[in-house]
Design a protein around this motif. Structure first.
Motif, PDB file in Angstrom:
ATOM      1  N   PRO A   1       0.836  -1.197   0.000  1.00  0.00           N
ATOM      2  CA  PRO A   1       0.000   0.000   0.000  1.00  0.00           C
ATOM      3  C   PRO A   1       0.872   1.250   0.000  1.00  0.00           C
ATOM      4  N   VAL A   2       0.390   2.284  -0.624  1.00  0.00           N
ATOM      5  CA  VAL A   2       1.118   3.551  -0.664  1.00  0.00           C
ATOM      6  C   VAL A   2       0.930   4.243   0.676  1.00  0.00           C
ATOM      7  N   LEU A   3       2.030   4.566   1.326  1.00  0.00           N
ATOM      8  CA  LEU A   3       1.956   5.287   2.590  1.00  0.00           C
ATOM      9  C   LEU A   3       1.391   6.672   2.362  1.00  0.00           C
ATOM     10  N   SER A   4       0.551   7.099   3.261  1.00  0.00           N
ATOM     11  CA  SER A   4      -0.054   8.415   3.142  1.00  0.00           C
ATOM     12  C   SER A   4      -0.328   8.991   4.529  1.00  0.00           C
ATOM     13  N   PRO A   5      -0.134  10.293   4.686  1.00  0.00           N
ATOM     14  CA  PRO A   5      -0.447  10.925   5.968  1.00  0.00           C
ATOM     15  C   PRO A   5      -1.927  11.311   6.077  1.00  0.00           C
ATOM     16  N   CYS A   6      -2.703  11.016   5.056  1.00  0.00           N
ATOM     17  CA  CYS A   6      -4.117  11.402   5.035  1.00  0.00           C
ATOM     18  C   CYS A   6      -4.863  10.785   6.205  1.00  0.00           C
ATOM     19  N   ILE A   7      -5.646  11.610   6.904  1.00  0.00           N
ATOM     20  CA  ILE A   7      -6.468  11.123   8.010  1.00  0.00           C
ATOM     21  C   ILE A   7      -7.950  11.335   7.736  1.00  0.00           C
ATOM     22  N   GLY A   8      -8.256  11.648   6.478  1.00  0.00           N
ATOM     23  CA  GLY A   8      -9.649  11.778   6.078  1.00  0.00           C
ATOM     24  C   GLY A   8     -10.286  13.117   6.380  1.00  0.00           C
ATOM     25  N   ILE A   9      -9.515  14.096   6.788  1.00  0.00           N
ATOM     26  CA  ILE A   9     -10.024  15.451   7.003  1.00  0.00           C
ATOM     27  C   ILE A   9      -9.453  16.295   5.869  1.00  0.00           C
ATOM     28  N   CYS A  10     -10.115  16.268   4.744  1.00  0.00           N
ATOM     29  CA  CYS A  10      -9.588  16.877   3.522  1.00  0.00           C
ATOM     30  C   CYS A  10     -10.198  18.260   3.317  1.00  0.00           C
ATOM     31  N   GLN A  11      -9.506  19.256   3.836  1.00  0.00           N
ATOM     32  CA  GLN A  11      -9.970  20.632   3.746  1.00  0.00           C
ATOM     33  C   GLN A  11      -8.749  21.539   3.734  1.00  0.00           C
ATOM     34  N   LEU A  12      -8.704  22.455   2.792  1.00  0.00           N
ATOM     35  CA  LEU A  12      -7.568  23.370   2.726  1.00  0.00           C
ATOM     36  C   LEU A  12      -7.769  24.535   3.675  1.00  0.00           C
ATOM     37  N   GLY A  13      -6.721  24.829   4.426  1.00  0.00           N
ATOM     38  CA  GLY A  13      -6.747  25.971   5.324  1.00  0.00           C
ATOM     39  C   GLY A  13      -6.340  27.229   4.587  1.00  0.00           C
ATOM     40  N   ASP A  14      -6.394  28.354   5.264  1.00  0.00           N
ATOM     41  CA  ASP A  14      -6.012  29.644   4.676  1.00  0.00           C
ATOM     42  C   ASP A  14      -4.538  29.679   4.276  1.00  0.00           C
TER      43      ASP A  14
ATOM     44  N   SER B   1       8.026   9.002  -5.723  1.00  0.00           N
ATOM     45  CA  SER B   1       8.703   7.758  -5.347  1.00  0.00           C
ATOM     46  C   SER B   1       8.469   7.526  -3.848  1.00  0.00           C
ATOM     47  N   ALA B   2       8.739   6.327  -3.411  1.00  0.00           N
ATOM     48  CA  ALA B   2       8.606   6.017  -1.985  1.00  0.00           C
ATOM     49  C   ALA B   2       9.532   6.918  -1.167  1.00  0.00           C
ATOM     50  N   ALA B   3      10.724   7.201  -1.685  1.00  0.00           N
ATOM     51  CA  ALA B   3      11.670   8.066  -0.972  1.00  0.00           C
ATOM     52  C   ALA B   3      11.132   9.488  -0.856  1.00  0.00           C
ATOM     53  N   GLU B   4      10.504   9.986  -1.915  1.00  0.00           N
ATOM     54  CA  GLU B   4       9.923  11.339  -1.857  1.00  0.00           C
ATOM     55  C   GLU B   4       8.801  11.396  -0.831  1.00  0.00           C
ATOM     56  N   ARG B   5       7.927  10.394  -0.839  1.00  0.00           N
ATOM     57  CA  ARG B   5       6.822  10.371   0.126  1.00  0.00           C
ATOM     58  C   ARG B   5       7.351  10.302   1.554  1.00  0.00           C
ATOM     59  N   GLU B   6       8.356   9.452   1.781  1.00  0.00           N
ATOM     60  CA  GLU B   6       8.942   9.340   3.116  1.00  0.00           C
ATOM     61  C   GLU B   6       9.560  10.662   3.559  1.00  0.00           C
ATOM     62  N   HIS B   7      10.211  11.379   2.635  1.00  0.00           N
ATOM     63  CA  HIS B   7      10.795  12.682   2.973  1.00  0.00           C
ATOM     64  C   HIS B   7       9.703  13.666   3.390  1.00  0.00           C
ATOM     65  N   VAL B   8       8.626  13.713   2.629  1.00  0.00           N
ATOM     66  CA  VAL B   8       7.526  14.620   2.981  1.00  0.00           C
ATOM     67  C   VAL B   8       6.972  14.251   4.350  1.00  0.00           C
ATOM     68  N   MET B   9       6.744  12.953   4.575  1.00  0.00           N
ATOM     69  CA  MET B   9       6.134  12.521   5.831  1.00  0.00           C
ATOM     70  C   MET B   9       7.069  12.669   7.036  1.00  0.00           C
TER      71      MET B   9
END
Length: 62
Positions: free
Chosen positions: A8-21, A42-50
């Motif tokens: 599975p693709v790792l994701s920090p998403c927690i299901g609260i999808c709303q853009l703030g100011d 890439s997996a490395a890019e996602r890991e860096h962001v997370m």
């Protein structure tokens, strides 16, 4: 014969999808560009962001 299943693709998403100011998602703190590119990263890019980018953003908000 060994059967391998896609990881599975790792994701920090927690299901609260709303853009703030500030332009970041309220739930996961990703930018719209990061959200849009997430599956293409890439997996490395996602890991860096997370592991680097999002914790820095969270610290700035505190």
């Amino acid at each position: 014969m060994q059967i391998s299943f896609p990881q599975p693709v790792l994701s920090p998403c927690i299901g609260i999808c709303q853009l703030g100011d500030d332009g970041y998602c309220v739930g996961c703190l990703r930018s719209t560009a990061e959200i849009g590119r997430w599956l293409a990263m890439s997996a490395a890019e996602r890991e860096h962001v997370m592991n680097v980018v999002l914790p820095e953003r969270e610290a700035e908000k505190a």
